[in-house]
Motif scaffolding. Structure first.
Motif, PDB file in Angstrom:
ATOM      1  N   TYR A   1      58.071  63.782  47.557  1.00  0.00           N
ATOM      2  CA  TYR A   1      59.135  63.275  48.410  1.00  0.00           C
ATOM      3  C   TYR A   1      60.263  64.305  48.531  1.00  0.00           C
ATOM      4  O   TYR A   1      60.473  65.125  47.626  1.00  0.00           O
ATOM      5  CB  TYR A   1      59.705  61.976  47.842  1.00  0.00           C
ATOM      6  CG  TYR A   1      58.677  60.899  47.645  1.00  0.00           C
ATOM      7  CD1 TYR A   1      58.059  60.284  48.733  1.00  0.00           C
ATOM      8  CD2 TYR A   1      58.300  60.500  46.367  1.00  0.00           C
ATOM      9  CE1 TYR A   1      57.100  59.297  48.555  1.00  0.00           C
ATOM     10  CE2 TYR A   1      57.337  59.515  46.173  1.00  0.00           C
ATOM     11  CZ  TYR A   1      56.739  58.919  47.267  1.00  0.00           C
ATOM     12  OH  TYR A   1      55.788  57.957  47.094  1.00  0.00           O
ATOM     13  N   ARG A   2      60.993  64.232  49.642  1.00  0.00           N
ATOM     14  CA  ARG A   2      62.218  65.024  49.744  1.00  0.00           C
ATOM     15  C   ARG A   2      63.291  64.372  48.895  1.00  0.00           C
ATOM     16  O   ARG A   2      63.421  63.147  48.882  1.00  0.00           O
ATOM     17  CB  ARG A   2      62.679  65.108  51.199  1.00  0.00           C
ATOM     18  CG  ARG A   2      61.821  66.040  52.057  1.00  0.00           C
ATOM     19  CD  ARG A   2      62.504  66.329  53.385  1.00  0.00           C
ATOM     20  NE  ARG A   2      62.461  65.175  54.270  1.00  0.00           N
ATOM     21  CZ  ARG A   2      63.146  65.077  55.404  1.00  0.00           C
ATOM     22  NH1 ARG A   2      63.965  66.054  55.776  1.00  0.00           N
ATOM     23  NH2 ARG A   2      63.040  64.005  56.173  1.00  0.00           N
TER      24      ARG A   2
ATOM     25  N   ILE B   1      62.582  59.950  51.931  1.00  0.00           N
ATOM     26  CA  ILE B   1      63.608  60.704  51.208  1.00  0.00           C
ATOM     27  C   ILE B   1      64.047  59.859  50.024  1.00  0.00           C
ATOM     28  O   ILE B   1      64.256  58.653  50.158  1.00  0.00           O
ATOM     29  CB  ILE B   1      64.819  61.008  52.111  1.00  0.00           C
ATOM     30  CG1 ILE B   1      64.414  61.918  53.274  1.00  0.00           C
ATOM     31  CG2 ILE B   1      65.954  61.640  51.309  1.00  0.00           C
ATOM     32  CD1 ILE B   1      65.510  62.093  54.313  1.00  0.00           C
TER      33      ILE B   1
ATOM     34  N   ALA C   1      55.518  56.550  56.816  1.00  0.00           N
ATOM     35  CA  ALA C   1      56.924  56.955  56.902  1.00  0.00           C
ATOM     36  C   ALA C   1      57.149  58.288  56.188  1.00  0.00           C
ATOM     37  O   ALA C   1      56.407  58.661  55.273  1.00  0.00           O
ATOM     38  CB  ALA C   1      57.817  55.886  56.280  1.00  0.00           C
ATOM     39  N   ASN C   2      58.182  58.990  56.630  1.00  0.00           N
ATOM     40  CA  ASN C   2      58.674  60.168  55.916  1.00  0.00           C
ATOM     41  C   ASN C   2      59.737  59.681  54.936  1.00  0.00           C
ATOM     42  O   ASN C   2      60.736  59.087  55.351  1.00  0.00           O
ATOM     43  CB  ASN C   2      59.291  61.162  56.896  1.00  0.00           C
ATOM     44  CG  ASN C   2      58.305  61.596  57.957  1.00  0.00           C
ATOM     45  OD1 ASN C   2      57.267  62.156  57.645  1.00  0.00           O
ATOM     46  ND2 ASN C   2      58.619  61.328  59.221  1.00  0.00           N
TER      47      ASN C   2
ATOM     48  N   GLY D   1      56.032  57.244  61.153  1.00  0.00           N
ATOM     49  CA  GLY D   1      56.878  58.218  61.817  1.00  0.00           C
ATOM     50  C   GLY D   1      58.357  58.056  61.574  1.00  0.00           C
ATOM     51  O   GLY D   1      59.146  58.927  61.962  1.00  0.00           O
TER      52      GLY D   1
ATOM     53  N   THR E   1      61.890  57.655  59.218  1.00  0.00           N
ATOM     54  CA  THR E   1      62.417  58.266  57.998  1.00  0.00           C
ATOM     55  C   THR E   1      63.060  57.174  57.152  1.00  0.00           C
ATOM     56  O   THR E   1      63.997  56.509  57.594  1.00  0.00           O
ATOM     57  CB  THR E   1      63.448  59.355  58.326  1.00  0.00           C
ATOM     58  OG1 THR E   1      62.798  60.410  59.052  1.00  0.00           O
ATOM     59  CG2 THR E   1      64.060  59.925  57.053  1.00  0.00           C
TER      60      THR E   1
ATOM     61  N   ARG F   1      55.445  55.500  52.245  1.00  0.00           N
ATOM     62  CA  ARG F   1      54.634  56.657  52.606  1.00  0.00           C
ATOM     63  C   ARG F   1      53.244  56.225  53.062  1.00  0.00           C
ATOM     64  O   ARG F   1      52.693  56.771  54.024  1.00  0.00           O
ATOM     65  CB  ARG F   1      54.515  57.624  51.428  1.00  0.00           C
ATOM     66  CG  ARG F   1      53.654  58.847  51.747  1.00  0.00           C
ATOM     67  CD  ARG F   1      53.844  59.969  50.757  1.00  0.00           C
ATOM     68  NE  ARG F   1      53.428  59.587  49.407  1.00  0.00           N
ATOM     69  CZ  ARG F   1      53.598  60.372  48.346  1.00  0.00           C
ATOM     70  NH1 ARG F   1      54.188  61.556  48.472  1.00  0.00           N
ATOM     71  NH2 ARG F   1      53.202  59.962  47.149  1.00  0.00           N
TER      72      ARG F   1
END
Length: 441
Positions: free
Chosen positions: A274-275, A257, A254-255, A230, A232, A250
């Protein structure tokens, strides 16, 4: 025997740790058996500047079995395992100059001690040994770190020149070191051939990706005990190390970037799911920031100032320059406060920014580095690269070389065999087809 380690009484602890690592280093063990029988490094003085860990201990033992006179110093002030250093001195008879937490003066005194061994081959992780040798060769003593400059200044000019002239070649372990060495070759100042171990497929595809991916998160979690799920996570750099960290983050929920300066790598990260955005946009979003670029000041004061309260920042690149910590200190309201082992709190505009491991390699500062199983291939490359330099003496120019493909494939084959895995072989028909331009549909 001269040496400088913290406590020789920890030698037995270090021996057990080294044996444990050796259990999952079967490729290096096979090379050691051959080296012990053939003695390909007989009479060679070898100075190594590497992370002093249990995996490195197995490499040093292999080189000594091959006949080399080995000296080891640390390539990072926080990566040394003091028990392993004691074991190498007490049980292996290998001079070691490394103490975990040593200051810059101690670090460079140890570099000088390794150079005083007058090596024929150097083995680097970050190119500090080679860099010092070249400053001496180019009479740029004022650019050397104090203790190295003092030692070099005590030598006659002909002795300094002779020190460099004795070098048959060097090997380099990591991306950062290879970058420095290729810059030296491009400028035409490289004085001897260097094998870029980092460029071997059996090194960067596994050590950099899977080793860094696992050990970086291991270091962060040991230092902080945060929940990855959860959160970032901002990963700066999408080379093989960045790929590995992003993948493992990931996988932990995790999110992720990714920030990049290379458009191809940025596009790859985007297509990997990914962002992707500039660091300026990522700064307010991240809970955890990890740098893996090999470049300087990737995260700067303007980024720190935009981070949320409680943001955690760590570096997994070789040198601690990726985070602009002097800039952060200048922007902070007060000197940093240590809140946990290897965790310092900086207060910036009323917010807390937590820096891990003084900005040094977090996987070695707070954890044990890469698992031995993946270092098995990396250090097999180091051992065979040192042998290759001797076999090719006089045939290599003053350039940076990859290890020959046949050696790379040999290491991979040995690893597959150790894992109990087999692969297919091409049939004669397939060999003919792949070598022909007349056979189509």
């Amino acid at each position: 025997m001269d040496y400088d380690v913290k406590d020789l009484k920890r030698a037995e602890e270090g021996r057990l740790r080294t044996e444990w690592a050796g259990r999952t280093m079967p490729v290096l063990a096979q090379i050691k058996d051959r080296f012990a029988a053939e003695k390909p490094l007989e009479g060679i003085r070898l100075s190594a500047c590497l992370h002093v860990t249990s995996e490195t201990a197995n490499l040093m033992s292999t080189l000594k079995a091959g006949g080399a006179e080995v000296v080891l110093c640390a390539s990072n002030p926080l990566s040394t395992q003091d028990d392993v250093a004691a074991h190498l001195v007490a049980n292996e008879g290998i001079p070691v100059y490394a103490i975990k937490g040593e200051d810059d003066t101690g670090y460079y005194e140890h570099i000088a001690a390794a150079l005083a061994h007058r090596p024929h081959i150097t083995m680097d992780d970050g190119a500090d040994l080679v860099g010092s040798l070249h400053m001496m060769a180019l009479d740029r003593l004022s650019e050397l770190a104090g203790p190295v400059a003092d030692w070099a200044g005590s030598l006659l000019e002909e002795d300094r020149k002779g020190l460099v002239g004795d070098i048959l070649g060097s090997t380099e372990e990591t991306t950062t070191g290879v970058i420095r060495l290729k810059a030296m070759a491009k400028e035409g100042v490289l004085q001897f051939p260097v094998v870029a171990v980092n460029d071997s497929q059996t090194k960067h595809l596994f050590d950099n990706r899977y080793g860094t991916g696992q050990s970086t998160l291991d270091g962060v979690l040991r230092a902080t005990n945060i929940l990855m799920a959860g959160s970032t996570v901002v990963v700066a750099g999408y080379g093989w190390c960045g790929r590995g960290v992003a993948l493992r983050a990931r996988g932990s929920g995790a999110n992720v970037i990714v920030t990049e300066v290379d458009s191809v790598k940025a596009l790859e990260a985007a297509m990997d799911g990914y962002r992707v955005m500039p660091m300026a946009e990522a700064a307010p979003l991240g809970d955890l920031f990890l740098t893996l670029t090999g470049d300087i000041h990737v995260i700067r004061p303007e980024h720190f100032q935009d981070m949320k309260d409680g943001a955690i920042v760590a570096n997994a690149g070789h040198f601690n320059v990726e985070l602009d910590l002097p800039g952060l200190a200048a922007a902070a309201e007060a000197p940093p406060r240590q809140v946990r082992d290897l965790v310092e709190e900086y207060r910036v505009e009323g917010k807390s920014i937590f820096v891990l491991g003084e900005g040094r390699l977090i996987n070695l500062a707070a954890a044990e580095g890469h698992p031995a199983s993946v270092m098995d291939m990396s250090f097999a490359n180091q051992a065979l690269a040192s042998e290759y330099l001797l076999v090719q003496e006089g045939n290599l120019g003053r350039q940076v070389y990859r290890i020959p493909e046949e050696i790379d494939l040999e290491i991979a084959s040995l690893k597959l065999k150790a894992l109990g895995l087999g692969i297919d072989e091409l049939t004669p028909e397939q060999v003919e087809y792949l070598s022909s331009w007349t056979m189509g549909t």
